[in-house]
Design a protein around this motif. Structure first.
Motif, PDB file in Angstrom:
ATOM      1  N   TYR A 112       0.829  -1.052  -0.043  1.00  0.00           N
ATOM      2  CA  TYR A 112       0.096   0.032   0.048  1.00  0.00           C
ATOM      3  C   TYR A 112       0.993   1.228   0.085  1.00  0.00           C
ATOM      4  O   TYR A 112       0.492   2.228  -0.579  1.00  0.00           O
ATOM      5  N   ILE A 113       2.076   1.326   0.639  1.00  0.00           N
ATOM      6  CA  ILE A 113       2.808   2.258   0.934  1.00  0.00           C
ATOM      7  C   ILE A 113       3.697   2.576  -0.576  1.00  0.00           C
ATOM      8  O   ILE A 113       3.554   3.898  -1.147  1.00  0.00           O
ATOM      9  N   ALA A 114       3.889   1.493  -1.291  1.00  0.00           N
ATOM     10  CA  ALA A 114       4.465   1.682  -2.543  1.00  0.00           C
ATOM     11  C   ALA A 114       3.341   2.252  -3.530  1.00  0.00           C
ATOM     12  O   ALA A 114       3.755   3.325  -4.320  1.00  0.00           O
ATOM     13  N   ARG A 115       2.100   1.934  -3.384  1.00  0.00           N
ATOM     14  CA  ARG A 115       1.222   2.697  -4.065  1.00  0.00           C
ATOM     15  C   ARG A 115       0.801   4.252  -3.995  1.00  0.00           C
ATOM     16  O   ARG A 115       0.706   4.832  -4.727  1.00  0.00           O
ATOM     17  N   ILE A 116       1.049   4.479  -2.694  1.00  0.00           N
ATOM     18  CA  ILE A 116       0.785   5.897  -2.235  1.00  0.00           C
ATOM     19  C   ILE A 116       1.859   6.634  -2.737  1.00  0.00           C
ATOM     20  O   ILE A 116       1.641   7.735  -3.165  1.00  0.00           O
ATOM     21  N   VAL A 117       3.102   5.909  -2.610  1.00  0.00           N
ATOM     22  CA  VAL A 117       4.174   6.822  -3.244  1.00  0.00           C
ATOM     23  C   VAL A 117       4.105   7.049  -4.696  1.00  0.00           C
ATOM     24  O   VAL A 117       4.273   8.359  -5.170  1.00  0.00           O
ATOM     25  N   LYS A 118       3.627   6.160  -5.315  1.00  0.00           N
ATOM     26  CA  LYS A 118       3.421   6.198  -6.902  1.00  0.00           C
ATOM     27  C   LYS A 118       2.286   7.295  -7.100  1.00  0.00           C
ATOM     28  O   LYS A 118       2.446   8.065  -7.922  1.00  0.00           O
ATOM     29  N   ALA A 119       1.147   7.106  -6.468  1.00  0.00           N
ATOM     30  CA  ALA A 119       0.130   8.246  -6.478  1.00  0.00           C
ATOM     31  C   ALA A 119       0.853   9.774  -6.252  1.00  0.00           C
ATOM     32  O   ALA A 119       0.247  10.516  -7.203  1.00  0.00           O
ATOM     33  N   VAL A 120       1.457   9.920  -5.477  1.00  0.00           N
ATOM     34  CA  VAL A 120       2.216  11.248  -5.315  1.00  0.00           C
ATOM     35  C   VAL A 120       3.001  11.688  -6.515  1.00  0.00           C
ATOM     36  O   VAL A 120       3.001  12.817  -6.985  1.00  0.00           O
ATOM     37  N   ASP A 121       3.599  10.560  -6.824  1.00  0.00           N
ATOM     38  CA  ASP A 121       4.498  11.001  -8.472  1.00  0.00           C
ATOM     39  C   ASP A 121       3.448  11.229  -9.515  1.00  0.00           C
ATOM     40  O   ASP A 121       3.580  12.202 -10.280  1.00  0.00           O
ATOM     41  N   ASP A 122       2.320  10.204  -9.614  1.00  0.00           N
ATOM     42  CA  ASP A 122       1.350  10.455 -10.484  1.00  0.00           C
ATOM     43  C   ASP A 122       0.804  12.062 -10.650  1.00  0.00           C
ATOM     44  O   ASP A 122       0.080  12.446 -11.482  1.00  0.00           O
ATOM     45  N   ALA A 123       0.616  12.646  -9.234  1.00  0.00           N
ATOM     46  CA  ALA A 123      -0.088  13.878  -8.888  1.00  0.00           C
ATOM     47  C   ALA A 123       0.949  15.088  -9.372  1.00  0.00           C
ATOM     48  O   ALA A 123       0.527  16.210  -9.277  1.00  0.00           O
ATOM     49  N   GLY A 124       2.136  14.468  -9.688  1.00  0.00           N
ATOM     50  CA  GLY A 124       3.261  15.523 -10.071  1.00  0.00           C
ATOM     51  C   GLY A 124       3.718  16.206  -8.669  1.00  0.00           C
ATOM     52  O   GLY A 124       4.354  17.614  -8.733  1.00  0.00           O
ATOM     53  N   LEU A 125       3.620  15.615  -7.873  1.00  0.00           N
ATOM     54  CA  LEU A 125       4.152  16.473  -6.126  1.00  0.00           C
ATOM     55  C   LEU A 125       5.376  15.769  -5.788  1.00  0.00           C
ATOM     56  O   LEU A 125       5.935  16.281  -4.846  1.00  0.00           O
ATOM     57  N   THR A 126       6.028  14.782  -6.541  1.00  0.00           N
ATOM     58  CA  THR A 126       7.106  14.109  -5.903  1.00  0.00           C
ATOM     59  C   THR A 126       8.397  15.020  -5.476  1.00  0.00           C
ATOM     60  O   THR A 126       9.047  14.910  -4.521  1.00  0.00           O
ATOM     61  N   ASP A 127       8.498  16.101  -6.329  1.00  0.00           N
ATOM     62  CA  ASP A 127       9.768  16.811  -6.290  1.00  0.00           C
ATOM     63  C   ASP A 127       9.428  17.855  -5.209  1.00  0.00           C
ATOM     64  O   ASP A 127      10.404  18.589  -4.735  1.00  0.00           O
ATOM     65  N   ASP A 128       8.175  18.160  -4.842  1.00  0.00           N
ATOM     66  CA  ASP A 128       8.109  18.967  -3.467  1.00  0.00           C
ATOM     67  C   ASP A 128       7.418  18.207  -2.405  1.00  0.00           C
ATOM     68  O   ASP A 128       6.912  18.702  -1.591  1.00  0.00           O
ATOM     69  N   THR A 129       7.670  16.950  -2.093  1.00  0.00           N
ATOM     70  CA  THR A 129       7.221  16.141  -0.973  1.00  0.00           C
ATOM     71  C   THR A 129       8.043  15.539  -0.246  1.00  0.00           C
ATOM     72  O   THR A 129       8.944  15.030  -0.795  1.00  0.00           O
ATOM     73  N   ILE A 130       7.922  15.511   1.063  1.00  0.00           N
ATOM     74  CA  ILE A 130       8.590  14.682   2.062  1.00  0.00           C
ATOM     75  C   ILE A 130       7.683  13.576   2.538  1.00  0.00           C
ATOM     76  O   ILE A 130       6.409  13.750   2.935  1.00  0.00           O
ATOM     77  N   PHE A 131       7.794  12.404   2.634  1.00  0.00           N
ATOM     78  CA  PHE A 131       7.401  11.054   3.051  1.00  0.00           C
ATOM     79  C   PHE A 131       7.816  10.987   4.567  1.00  0.00           C
ATOM     80  O   PHE A 131       9.181  10.863   4.844  1.00  0.00           O
TER      81      PHE A 131
END
Length: 297
Positions: free
Chosen positions: A205-224
């Protein structure tokens, strides 16, 4: 003159810690109820371990006492221990001790509340399985709170809700809280094959949530941040064994160092302070938590 200089230095030091520029624009906090740090060496959790490799972590973050849910989730959100926020038992919905401070929504100040006060336009929400969470977060400061009760089988509903929420709302701060592995810890027991199977499931589930952040275009401005309220031993928790009191804290993403394990001491209430630092929020005087500044570039 000496007293004046000391006062100026104290003010400057406080401002540097509490009123910094945001480190990132988005924080995704994922909480796994009952996840003991003892489990990590043998846990089959490739997504979590990837975040560990790409960021910083400690497996010695300590709970507050008792090592139970409400006192520790409250401490994670409120930046203090039970002596100040007042939630002292497993399922507390209101403080058993008078809270040292009551904020405007009739609750001790939470990270969600102070973020709302200082950044009124920010989008923040939670998705949670254990009903007790909603009594600890100050729902009036949230844009959204979504309850997905754990049905005893899996957490697919919670994961799907989190993915949809991230993609639709692009929240600045979102908390996603899974009830397992606590549930399986109370039934099959901690440190059992069933317990490790649940950790493997949650990692997916965590892997899918990380991917969702990437799909939303937020990875470069996100901290997990991935963490837990407490661990466990045999079929319980609440005591003072290290299996119950040591929980993981994993942080990865924008402006986080890639340095692996850190040795500095960390307590449950330091999570709130670390999130406040990330979001550029000044923490209230009553908080005793310290941001883990060493993890940032």
């Amino acid at each position: 003159m000496k007293k004046l200089l000391l006062a100026i230095c104290t003010i400057i030091s406080t401002l540097c810690i509490n009123a910094s520029e945001p480190v990132a624009g988005h924080v995704v906090l994922i909480g796994l109820d009952g996840w003991g740090a003892y489990s990590m060496p043998q846990a089959d959790m490739p997504a979590v371990k990837k975040l560990m490799d790409e960021g910083c972590y400690t497996l010695t973050k300590r709970t507050v006492s008792p090592s139970s849910s409400a006192p520790n989730w409250a401490s994670m959100f409120m930046g203090v221990g039970p002596e100040l926020h007042g939630y002292t038992t497993w399922g507390a919905r209101t403080p058993e001790l008078p809270s040292r401070v009551i904020a405007k929504n009739n609750i001790f100040p939470t990270i969600f509340q102070i973020y709302r006060d200082q950044y009124p336009e920010a989008r923040q929400g939670i998705i949670y399985e254990w009903e007790g969470i909603k009594y600890l977060v100050d729902t009036l400061s949230l844009n959204d709170h979504i309850h997905t009760p754990y049905d005893g089988n899996n957490s697919e509903t919670t994961c799907t809700a989190a993915i949809e929420y991230i993609k639709a709302e692009k929240p600045n701060l979102v908390g996603i809280f899974f009830d397992n592995p606590d549930h399986i810890g109370h039934t099959a027991g901690h440190d059992t094959p069933e317990y490790y199977e649940v950790l493997k499931e949650l990692d997916g589930y965590i892997a899918r949530i990380v991917k969702a952040v990437d799909d939303a275009g937020l990875t470069d401005d996100t901290i997990f941040i991935i963490s837990s309220d407490h661990g466990g031993i045999e079929k319980g928790h609440g005591g003072i064994t290290m299996a119950e009191m040591e929980t993981p804290f994993i942080i990865s993403g924008k402006n986080v160092r890639k340095e692996g394990a850190f040795e500095q001491s960390m307590m449950q209430f330091d999570v709130a302070s670390t999130i406040a630092h990330i979001l550029g929020v000044e923490q209230p005087q009553v908080w005793i938590g310290r941001p883990m500044l060493q993890v940032f570039k």
